[in-house]
Design a protein around this motif. Structure first.
Motif, PDB file in Angstrom:
ATOM      1  N   GLN A  54       0.908  -1.199  -0.112  1.00 29.24           N
ATOM      2  CA  GLN A  54       0.182   0.067   0.115  1.00 29.24           C
ATOM      3  C   GLN A  54       0.788   1.207   0.084  1.00 29.24           C
ATOM      4  N   GLN A  55       1.888   1.264   0.838  1.00 27.20           N
ATOM      5  CA  GLN A  55       2.796   2.305   0.848  1.00 27.20           C
ATOM      6  C   GLN A  55       3.627   2.594  -0.346  1.00 27.20           C
ATOM      7  N   GLN A  56       3.936   1.400  -1.229  1.00 25.60           N
ATOM      8  CA  GLN A  56       4.763   1.707  -2.620  1.00 25.60           C
ATOM      9  C   GLN A  56       3.384   2.039  -3.688  1.00 25.60           C
ATOM     10  N   THR A  57       2.245   1.791  -3.513  1.00 24.63           N
ATOM     11  CA  THR A  57       1.249   2.161  -4.122  1.00 24.63           C
ATOM     12  C   THR A  57       1.057   3.552  -4.142  1.00 24.63           C
ATOM     13  N   ASN A  62       1.845   9.447  -6.481  1.00 30.96           N
ATOM     14  CA  ASN A  62       2.043  10.513  -5.904  1.00 30.96           C
ATOM     15  C   ASN A  62       1.129  11.715  -6.935  1.00 30.96           C
ATOM     16  N   PRO A  63       0.279  12.232  -6.216  1.00 35.14           N
ATOM     17  CA  PRO A  63      -0.713  13.221  -7.037  1.00 35.14           C
ATOM     18  C   PRO A  63       0.123  14.270  -7.681  1.00 35.14           C
ATOM     19  N   TYR A  64       0.965  14.902  -7.081  1.00 36.21           N
ATOM     20  CA  TYR A  64       1.948  15.994  -7.623  1.00 36.21           C
ATOM     21  C   TYR A  64       2.848  15.423  -9.065  1.00 36.21           C
ATOM     22  N   VAL A  65       3.337  14.011  -8.847  1.00 36.05           N
ATOM     23  CA  VAL A  65       4.106  13.300 -10.003  1.00 36.05           C
ATOM     24  C   VAL A  65       3.055  13.124 -11.108  1.00 36.05           C
TER      25      VAL A  65
END
Length: 261
Positions: A54-57, A62-65
């Motif tokens: 989940q952390q990797q997802t 990332n919304p900014y990326v």
């Protein structure tokens, strides 16, 4: 129940092996405990792996990326349309293309500043430094583009055209991409040490930007009655841009000579 120690088969109701005498119930409890611990360890491991996934997802999304990738993709499509048909594409733009217009104007200013910096670097006896050689030309062109955009908008309003300022930015930014292409060619000319071609392309890039502003002004022409003929409107815009450019250029040259002293 089979004794795990000697292998003797015993009845289920006995607690000790009839051959070796060892307790069967305690061993069963130990086995159950060990099995439960293994199950708990496996469950914990699965939960840790799930949390990591989940952390990797979240990291990979990332919304900014994602927003940056989306903007870059749209800008690439925007440039493709502009270079195929600059004026036609500019006339079709609306305020939703404002971001692409801003990016194009900033790129034009950066390329102009980079061209000036590269030119000064090619001169062995003079080094104006980062501020005078790069930063000031960058601010100079940004200010020139911003005031040109404002002038187009004001003259269009004077001509009774209902113009959105964001659309002016989008359209001028679109045509400034052609000026940016000329600046890239000027840098290539400087790489092959052709200062004459570099100077011509640099001047043409600035002239094309001024010409683009005039085309953008005409693109807002409506069927209504303007307050003045569009020939005079274009002339008014061109005079404003030349006076503004001369003023900014004079200030920059003065600062340039002061840095030489």
């Amino acid at each position: 129940m089979i004794c795990p120690y000697c292998g003797k088969e015993n009845t289920d109701d006995v607690t000790a092996c009839s051959r070796c005498g060892r307790l069967l119930q305690s061993h069963q409890i130990d086995n159950d405990t060990m099995d439960q611990e293994q199950v708990d360890d496996q469950t914990l491991t699965k939960e840790e792996n799930t949390t990591f996934d989940q952390q990797q997802t979240v990291k990979n999304h990332n919304p900014y990326v994602e927003k940056g990738k989306k903007t870059a993709k749209h800008y690439g499509q925007f440039l493709s349309r502009v270079f195929r048909a600059p004026l036609t594409t500019a006339q079709q733009l609306d305020k939703n293309d404002m971001i692409n217009g801003v990016i194009s104007i900033v790129v034009f200013a950066l390329l102009y500043a980079l061209s000036m910096s590269a030119f000064f670097t090619s001169i062995d006896f003079f080094d104006p430094g980062f501020v005078t050689g790069f930063l000031k030309p960058f601010i100079f062109i940004l200010l020139f583009a911003a005031l040109s955009t404002l002038a187009i908008w004001l003259i269009s309003l004077l001509q009774n055209a209902n113009v959105d300022f964001l659309i002016v930015i989008a359209r001028l930014g679109a045509l400034s991409s052609v000026s940016s292409a000329l600046l890239i060619l000027s840098l290539l000319a400087l790489v092959i040490q052709s200062v004459g071609i570099f100077t011509i392309l640099l001047l043409f890039s600035l002239f094309s930007f001024i010409l683009a502003a005039c085309f953008i002004l005409v693109s807002f022409k409506t069927k209504g009655s303007p307050r003045m003929d569009y020939f005079y409107a274009i002339l008014l815009l061109a005079i404003f841009q030349f006076v503004l450019f001369s003023r900014l250029l004079n200030d920059y040259i003065s600062n340039l000579f002061m840095s030489m002293l």
